[in-house]
Design a protein around this motif. Structure first.
Motif, PDB file in Angstrom:
ATOM      1  N   HIS A   1      -2.318  -7.428  -1.943  1.00 18.41           N
ATOM      2  CA  HIS A   1      -2.464  -6.933  -0.851  1.00 18.41           C
ATOM      3  C   HIS A   1      -3.689  -5.611  -0.644  1.00 18.41           C
ATOM      4  N   VAL A   2      -4.833  -5.355  -0.298  1.00 19.99           N
ATOM      5  CA  VAL A   2      -5.212  -4.586  -0.124  1.00 19.99           C
ATOM      6  C   VAL A   2      -6.106  -3.900   0.982  1.00 19.99           C
ATOM      7  N   ARG A   3      -6.129  -3.211   1.487  1.00 17.31           N
ATOM      8  CA  ARG A   3      -6.780  -2.833   2.936  1.00 17.31           C
ATOM      9  C   ARG A   3      -7.653  -1.753   2.686  1.00 17.31           C
ATOM     10  N   LYS A   4      -9.164  -2.762   3.435  1.00 17.24           N
ATOM     11  CA  LYS A   4     -10.083  -1.893   3.533  1.00 17.24           C
ATOM     12  C   LYS A   4     -10.285  -0.682   4.339  1.00 17.24           C
ATOM     13  N   LEU A   5     -10.869   0.874   4.293  1.00 21.46           N
ATOM     14  CA  LEU A   5     -10.744   1.419   6.136  1.00 21.46           C
ATOM     15  C   LEU A   5     -12.091   1.179   5.844  1.00 21.46           C
ATOM     16  N   LYS A   6     -11.759   1.668   7.546  1.00 26.43           N
ATOM     17  CA  LYS A   6     -13.373   1.711   8.115  1.00 26.43           C
ATOM     18  C   LYS A   6     -13.991   2.887   8.225  1.00 26.43           C
ATOM     19  N   LYS A   7     -13.175   4.047   7.882  1.00 19.03           N
ATOM     20  CA  LYS A   7     -14.427   5.462   7.983  1.00 19.03           C
ATOM     21  C   LYS A   7     -14.531   5.076   5.819  1.00 19.03           C
ATOM     22  N   GLY A   8     -15.768   5.078   5.525  1.00 18.34           N
ATOM     23  CA  GLY A   8     -15.759   5.253   4.118  1.00 18.34           C
ATOM     24  C   GLY A   8     -15.854   3.845   3.275  1.00 18.34           C
ATOM     25  N   GLY A   9     -15.450   3.133   4.163  1.00 18.32           N
ATOM     26  CA  GLY A   9     -14.616   1.758   3.028  1.00 18.32           C
ATOM     27  C   GLY A   9     -14.140   1.484   2.102  1.00 18.32           C
ATOM     28  N   LYS A  10     -13.098   2.896   1.881  1.00 18.56           N
ATOM     29  CA  LYS A  10     -13.182   2.903   1.269  1.00 18.56           C
ATOM     30  C   LYS A  10     -11.315   1.873   0.738  1.00 18.56           C
ATOM     31  N   ILE A  11     -11.204   1.150  -0.818  1.00 19.50           N
ATOM     32  CA  ILE A  11      -9.892   0.006  -0.882  1.00 19.50           C
ATOM     33  C   ILE A  11      -8.719   0.451  -1.380  1.00 19.50           C
ATOM     34  N   VAL A  12      -7.819  -0.030  -0.458  1.00 23.85           N
ATOM     35  CA  VAL A  12      -6.098   1.091  -0.355  1.00 23.85           C
ATOM     36  C   VAL A  12      -5.344  -0.200  -0.961  1.00 23.85           C
ATOM     37  N   LEU A  13      -4.635   0.015  -1.823  1.00 21.86           N
ATOM     38  CA  LEU A  13      -3.687  -0.626  -2.167  1.00 21.86           C
ATOM     39  C   LEU A  13      -2.475  -1.384  -1.015  1.00 21.86           C
ATOM     40  N   LEU A  14      -2.177  -2.216   0.139  1.00 23.90           N
ATOM     41  CA  LEU A  14      -1.186  -2.165   0.615  1.00 23.90           C
ATOM     42  C   LEU A  14       0.121  -3.117  -0.262  1.00 23.90           C
ATOM     43  N   ALA A  15      -0.002  -4.022  -0.667  1.00 24.01           N
ATOM     44  CA  ALA A  15       1.520  -4.473  -1.187  1.00 24.01           C
ATOM     45  C   ALA A  15       1.019  -4.866  -2.859  1.00 24.01           C
ATOM     46  N   GLY A  16       2.011  -4.401  -4.123  1.00 17.04           N
ATOM     47  CA  GLY A  16       1.362  -4.898  -5.258  1.00 17.04           C
ATOM     48  C   GLY A  16       0.762  -4.021  -6.317  1.00 17.04           C
ATOM     49  N   GLY A  17       2.127  -2.736  -6.096  1.00 20.64           N
ATOM     50  CA  GLY A  17       1.358  -1.594  -7.089  1.00 20.64           C
ATOM     51  C   GLY A  17       1.758  -2.299  -8.427  1.00 20.64           C
ATOM     52  N   HIS A  18       3.379  -3.005  -8.562  1.00 17.51           N
ATOM     53  CA  HIS A  18       3.379  -3.244 -10.142  1.00 17.51           C
ATOM     54  C   HIS A  18       2.578  -4.486 -11.010  1.00 17.51           C
ATOM     55  N   ARG A  19       2.044  -5.078 -10.108  1.00 21.95           N
ATOM     56  CA  ARG A  19       0.739  -6.416 -10.533  1.00 21.95           C
ATOM     57  C   ARG A  19      -0.946  -5.480 -10.491  1.00 21.95           C
ATOM     58  N   LEU A  20      -0.708  -4.205 -10.223  1.00 19.48           N
ATOM     59  CA  LEU A  20      -1.987  -3.493 -10.285  1.00 19.48           C
ATOM     60  C   LEU A  20      -1.648  -2.642 -11.266  1.00 19.48           C
ATOM     61  N   THR A  21      -0.864  -2.114 -11.134  1.00 23.03           N
ATOM     62  CA  THR A  21      -0.592  -1.330 -13.193  1.00 23.03           C
ATOM     63  C   THR A  21      -0.512  -2.236 -13.731  1.00 23.03           C
ATOM     64  N   ALA A  22      -0.342  -3.387 -14.110  1.00 24.28           N
ATOM     65  CA  ALA A  22      -0.157  -4.055 -15.387  1.00 24.28           C
ATOM     66  C   ALA A  22      -1.201  -4.381 -15.644  1.00 24.28           C
ATOM     67  N   ALA A  23      -2.054  -4.711 -14.471  1.00 22.98           N
ATOM     68  CA  ALA A  23      -3.555  -5.131 -14.645  1.00 22.98           C
ATOM     69  C   ALA A  23      -4.115  -3.976 -15.457  1.00 22.98           C
ATOM     70  N   ARG A  24      -3.989  -3.029 -14.647  1.00 23.55           N
ATOM     71  CA  ARG A  24      -4.932  -1.841 -15.326  1.00 23.55           C
ATOM     72  C   ARG A  24      -4.211  -1.759 -16.873  1.00 23.55           C
ATOM     73  N   GLU A  25      -3.126  -1.662 -17.205  1.00 23.49           N
ATOM     74  CA  GLU A  25      -2.833  -1.234 -18.858  1.00 23.49           C
ATOM     75  C   GLU A  25      -2.843  -3.047 -19.169  1.00 23.49           C
ATOM     76  N   LEU A  26      -2.916  -3.170 -19.073  1.00 21.28           N
ATOM     77  CA  LEU A  26      -3.233  -4.866 -19.775  1.00 21.28           C
ATOM     78  C   LEU A  26      -4.847  -4.089 -20.107  1.00 21.28           C
ATOM     79  N   ARG A  27      -5.509  -4.381 -18.952  1.00 17.73           N
ATOM     80  CA  ARG A  27      -7.267  -4.014 -19.527  1.00 17.73           C
ATOM     81  C   ARG A  27      -7.570  -2.646 -20.183  1.00 17.73           C
ATOM     82  N   ASP A  28      -5.995  -1.596 -20.226  1.00 19.74           N
ATOM     83  CA  ASP A  28      -6.602  -0.730 -21.664  1.00 19.74           C
ATOM     84  C   ASP A  28      -5.720  -1.164 -22.579  1.00 19.74           C
ATOM     85  N   GLU A  29      -5.457  -1.616 -22.834  1.00 23.74           N
ATOM     86  CA  GLU A  29      -4.697  -2.304 -24.644  1.00 23.74           C
ATOM     87  C   GLU A  29      -6.003  -3.594 -24.936  1.00 23.74           C
TER      88      GLU A  29
END
Length: 291
Positions: free
Chosen positions: A48-76
């Motif tokens: 789950h992510v959030r799109k901020l109104k100011k600047g449109g940046k995407i920030v994580l809401l829930a799923g830090g372990h899943r996001l980190t795992a995906a990044r590490e698998l990509r890097d591997e």
């Protein structure tokens, strides 16, 4: 409070900002998740992510372990993890924080410390979102129930969380009280302590009103120089001349033996002496020889 943006369902993993999290991502948890992903070939649930109104940046809401795992698998070099499935929200800051808190409370094995921190923060956010809940007292709180379909229904925070977690209201209130008194410095130090912080330690910390005393107690615990918060409190008070010095292991054992001897009747004492006669004679000879 929150609205799902159905036009955003998948994003590059590097475009999602982790932001400031209430609990750091566990390296062991990420490794376990990566093993599961390799076996299944898929991350089962979107983050789950959030799109901020100011600047449109995407920030994580829930799923830090899943996001980190995906990044590490990509890097591997594992294919298919350059992007990740997301549920994207447009929401308030309070809604965003509740999303993170509830995701952890519902889906993670939290330590006593993390549970206290999350519950205290959730109470604060809940009362901001429902100010009428803070005004309720006594039986008015206990009698109510949380109807998530009706945001106008006000309930006891403790009762609602207790029902969800399967524990008593009192247990939740004690955790909330403990989590409320700890500041970020305390939390960081306690997480680094060699011995996990127990509920009894949190209850002891919640009683300390003086900030400098709590800091000293937390320092002792973080360095492993106190076996418990209660022991740390005794050490701090003794150092300030406010109480007796803590007993060492020999003093504590002597106190227990003396107490047991005093409580025992004459028949029990006789049996004890008979059972340990040789040990007692050896000790007496050693004492007399030392004299």
């Amino acid at each position: 409070m929150g609205k799902i943006l159905t036009t955003i369902t998948e994003l590059p993993v590097d475009e999602i900002k982790m932001g400031s999290r209430l609990r750091p991502v566990s390296a062991a948890g990420v490794e376990a998740l990566k093993t599961s992903i390799r076996e299944l070939g898929v991350i089962k649930d979107p983050i789950h992510v959030r799109k901020l109104k100011k600047g449109g940046k995407i920030v994580l809401l829930a799923g830090g372990h899943r996001l980190t795992a995906a990044r590490e698998l990509r890097d591997e070099g594992v294919e298919g993890y350059e992007t990740i499935k997301v549920t994207c929200w447009s929401c308030t800051d309070d809604f965003a924080q509740l999303m993170e808190i509830d995701d952890n409370l519902a889906g993670a094995e939290l330590s006593a410390l993390d549970t206290a921190v999350f519950l205290a923060r959730r109470k604060a956010v809940y009362e901001r979102m429902h100010p009428e809940a803070k005004a309720q007292i006594g039986a008015g709180l206990v009698a109510k129930r949380w109807d998530t379909a009706d945001t106008m229904s006000v309930v006891s925070f403790a009762a609602a969380v207790a029902q969800t977690m399967g524990v008593s209201d009192r247990h939740v209130r004690r955790l909330v009280r403990a989590g409320t008194v700890l500041d970020p410095r305390d939390i960081q130090l306690l997480r680094s302590a060699p011995k996990p912080v127990a509920l009894a330690d949190l209850m002891e910390l919640s009683k300390i009103s003086e900030v400098t005393e709590r800091y000293d107690v937390v320092d002792l615990m973080s360095k492993g120089e106190a076996k418990s918060a209660a022991d740390a409190v005794r050490q701090v008070k003794a150092a300030r001349g406010e109480g007796p010095a803590p007993k060492d292991a020999t003093d504590a054992a002597h106190t227990r033996l003396a107490d047991a001897w005093t409580r025992a009747n004459k028949a029990a004492r006789r049996r004890f002496v008979e059972d340990f006669a040789e040990d007692l004679r050896a000790l007496l000879d050693e004492i007399e020889g030392g004299a």
